[in-house]
Design an enzyme around this catalytic site. Structure first.
Site, mmCIF file in Angstrom:
data_model
loop_
_atom_site.group_PDB
_atom_site.id
_atom_site.type_symbol
_atom_site.label_atom_id
_atom_site.label_comp_id
_atom_site.label_asym_id
_atom_site.label_seq_id
_atom_site.Cartn_x
_atom_site.Cartn_y
_atom_site.Cartn_z
ATOM 1 N N ASP A 117 91.562 40.157 55.423
ATOM 2 C CA ASP A 117 90.855 39.309 54.474
ATOM 3 C C ASP A 117 91.862 38.604 53.564
ATOM 4 O O ASP A 117 91.857 37.378 53.431
ATOM 5 C CB ASP A 117 89.891 40.171 53.634
ATOM 6 C CG ASP A 117 89.065 39.339 52.680
ATOM 7 O OD1 ASP A 117 89.110 38.099 52.781
ATOM 8 O OD2 ASP A 117 88.365 39.910 51.828
ATOM 9 N N ARG A 120 92.465 34.599 52.549
ATOM 10 C CA ARG A 120 92.354 34.086 51.171
ATOM 11 C C ARG A 120 93.618 33.359 50.760
ATOM 12 O O ARG A 120 93.583 32.313 50.117
ATOM 13 C CB ARG A 120 92.149 35.238 50.200
ATOM 14 C CG ARG A 120 90.858 35.971 50.382
ATOM 15 C CD ARG A 120 90.782 37.125 49.413
ATOM 16 N NE ARG A 120 89.574 37.894 49.657
ATOM 17 C CZ ARG A 120 88.974 38.652 48.760
ATOM 18 N NH1 ARG A 120 89.493 38.778 47.559
ATOM 19 N NH2 ARG A 120 87.878 39.301 49.061
ATOM 20 N N ASP A 128 80.952 44.555 56.480
ATOM 21 C CA ASP A 128 82.198 45.237 56.101
ATOM 22 C C ASP A 128 81.945 46.084 54.846
ATOM 23 O O ASP A 128 81.372 45.590 53.871
ATOM 24 C CB ASP A 128 83.245 44.146 55.803
ATOM 25 C CG ASP A 128 84.643 44.704 55.600
ATOM 26 O OD1 ASP A 128 84.964 45.760 56.181
ATOM 27 O OD2 ASP A 128 85.430 44.062 54.863
ATOM 28 N N HIS A 129 82.359 47.332 54.876
ATOM 29 C CA HIS A 129 82.200 48.248 53.731
ATOM 30 C C HIS A 129 80.765 48.315 53.203
ATOM 31 O O HIS A 129 80.538 48.206 51.983
ATOM 32 C CB HIS A 129 83.149 47.874 52.582
ATOM 33 C CG HIS A 129 84.592 48.062 52.931
ATOM 34 N ND1 HIS A 129 85.187 49.304 52.995
ATOM 35 C CD2 HIS A 129 85.553 47.175 53.275
ATOM 36 C CE1 HIS A 129 86.462 49.159 53.347
ATOM 37 N NE2 HIS A 129 86.706 47.886 53.543
ATOM 38 N N ARG A 172 86.160 17.432 51.170
ATOM 39 C CA ARG A 172 86.484 17.533 52.600
ATOM 40 C C ARG A 172 87.985 17.400 52.841
ATOM 41 O O ARG A 172 88.491 17.897 53.835
ATOM 42 C CB ARG A 172 85.722 16.462 53.384
ATOM 43 C CG ARG A 172 84.242 16.728 53.428
ATOM 44 C CD ARG A 172 83.478 15.549 53.944
ATOM 45 N NE ARG A 172 83.593 14.395 53.062
ATOM 46 C CZ ARG A 172 82.893 13.264 53.193
ATOM 47 N NH1 ARG A 172 82.058 13.137 54.200
ATOM 48 N NH2 ARG A 172 83.043 12.267 52.341
HETATM 49 O O1 G3H Z 1 87.876 45.247 52.061
HETATM 50 C C1 G3H Z 1 87.312 44.429 51.326
HETATM 51 C C2 G3H Z 1 87.348 42.989 51.577
HETATM 52 O O2 G3H Z 1 88.583 42.450 51.265
HETATM 53 C C3 G3H Z 1 86.188 42.313 50.920
HETATM 54 O O3 G3H Z 1 86.434 41.838 49.656
HETATM 55 O O4 G3H Z 1 84.255 42.294 48.472
HETATM 56 O O5 G3H Z 1 85.865 40.666 47.549
HETATM 57 O O6 G3H Z 1 84.572 40.143 49.615
HETATM 58 P P1 G3H Z 1 85.232 41.197 48.768
HETATM 59 P P1 13P Z 2 93.306 43.190 53.500
HETATM 60 O O1 13P Z 2 93.059 43.228 52.032
HETATM 61 O O2 13P Z 2 94.610 43.808 53.857
HETATM 62 O O3 13P Z 2 93.149 41.836 54.091
HETATM 63 O O4 13P Z 2 92.183 44.124 54.194
HETATM 64 C C1 13P Z 2 90.896 43.626 54.434
HETATM 65 C C2 13P Z 2 89.932 44.685 54.853
HETATM 66 O O5 13P Z 2 90.261 45.806 55.164
HETATM 67 C C3 13P Z 2 88.527 44.301 54.882
HETATM 68 O O6 13P Z 2 87.705 45.369 55.183
HETATM 69 ZN ZN ZN Z 3 88.444 47.217 54.345
#
Ligand code: G3H
Ligand code: 13P
Ligand code: ZN
Length: 315
Positions: free
Chosen positions: A261, A265, A82-83, A286
């Site tokens: 995401d 969380r 992702d990203h 656990r």
């Molecule tokens: O779009 C981003 C996601 O929410 C990832 O967040 O880099 O904190 O894992 P993170």
């Molecule tokens: P949210 O922050 O809306 O959960 O988006 C997550 C996301 O786009 C991860 O790439």
């Molecule tokens: Zn994203």
């Protein structure tokens, strides 16, 4: 019933007018909660890791746990970066068994985004891995990058066609009003569905039939979960997300992948906070992680049924 690319998932999703849920993962409980929820709904899913998730857990642990989840549940799973910020990160993921990668060049100038995305596509395709890219800028916080609302830009439909033509990318993340994080809208939620329709039509006219569109920043930030967090000691004020009906509408259109995401969380945090307060004498991880895992499973079942519409997509 395997670790697969998202190609077939998106084809079926487009035709069936639903979307596949892409859930961010970084530990065992999240992976189990998501895949058990998906399996209960007989749905495929995408498990995705940001660069910071890779740094946190390590690609080998992530792949190992995801493979175990596929074995345990028997559902189709795509393991996705992702990203992805650069080709080096993409290479690490491809070398470690990921089936899909995102290269996010949305913060670069257009021509640079095209050139860098094309480089990633050439590399990934040579290794049998599919690629998602992004055009337009979402507001919000992702990894270490923060984009404020004033600097967010919606995706230009003509540029989207040019981008897909020149890069050969397999799916495209667009900006139509969603944003990352738990604080999405100050006023009323609004998504530019007309823009989504124009992008889809222009891609179709250019020969990209049933082209899969991706929606980032698509958590709903359920007020009940925020309330639960706050009730048990949290301090989340003014949080808001994308209404469920809007996401359901998008999944019936060209949107084949919906990223969540923040909601994971929040569910995990609510579960842990509740456990700590209700059982102050307990100290077995656990216990509270198990409660959090169950909350995630419940959330994913709800998402698949009410938001994504991908129930029984494993049939
Ligand atoms: O779009 C981003 C996601 O929410 C990832 O967040 O880099 O904190 O894992 P993170
Ligand atoms: P949210 O922050 O809306 O959960 O988006 C997550 C996301 O786009 C991860 O790439
Ligand atoms: Zn994203």
């Amino acid at each position: 019933m395997a670790l697969v690319t998202s190609t077939e998932m998106f084809k079926k999703a487009y035709e069936g007018k639903y979307a596949i849920g892409a859930f961010n993962i970084n530990n065992m409980e999240i992976i189990q909660g998501v895949t058990r929820g998906a399996a209960k709904m007989n749905s495929a899913c995408i498990l995705q890791c940001s660069k910071s998730a890779l740094n946190y857990a390590g690609p080998k642990y992530l792949l190992g746990m995801v493979k175990a989840a596929v074995d345990e549940t028997g559902i189709d799973v795509a393991l996705h970066l992702d990203h992805g910020p650069d080709l080096d990160t993409v290479k690490v993921c491809v070398e470690n068994g990921f089936t899909s990668v995102m290269f996010d060049g949305s913060h670069f100038e257009y021509e640079e985004n095209v050139a860098k995305t094309k480089e990633v596509v050439d590399y990934a395709h040579a290794h049998g891995v599919v690629v998602e890219a992004e055009l337009g800028k979402l507001a919000g916080v992702e990894d270490e990058v923060k984009v404020d609302a004033a600097n967010a830009t919606y995706t230009d439909p003509d540029q989207a066609v040019d981008f897909v033509q020149r890069t050969g990318v397999d799916s495209l993340a667009i900006a139509i009003g969603t944003s990352h994080g738990a604080y999405k809208f100050k006023g009323e939620a609004k998504l530019d569905f007309d823009r989504l329709e124009v992008i889809t039509k222009k891609l179709d006219d250019a020969g990209f039939k049933e082209y899969p569109i991706v929606l980032h920043g698509a958590s709903s930030v359920d007020p009940a979960v925020i309330e639960l967090c706050n009730k048990y000691g949290g301090a989340l004020k003014g949080a808001s997300g994308i209404p469920v009906e809007m996401l359901r509408k998008a999944s019936g259109m060209a949107v084949c992948k919906i990223n969540m995401d923040t909601d994971i969380r929040l569910a995990m945090t609510a579960g842990i906070r509740k456990s700590f307060v209700e059982k102050p004498e307990a100290f077995d991880p656990r216990g509270y992680l198990g409660v959090a895992r169950d909350m995630i499973q419940e959330l994913v079942e709800y998402k698949i049924e009410k938001v994504l519409g991908s129930v029984d997509s494993m049939k």
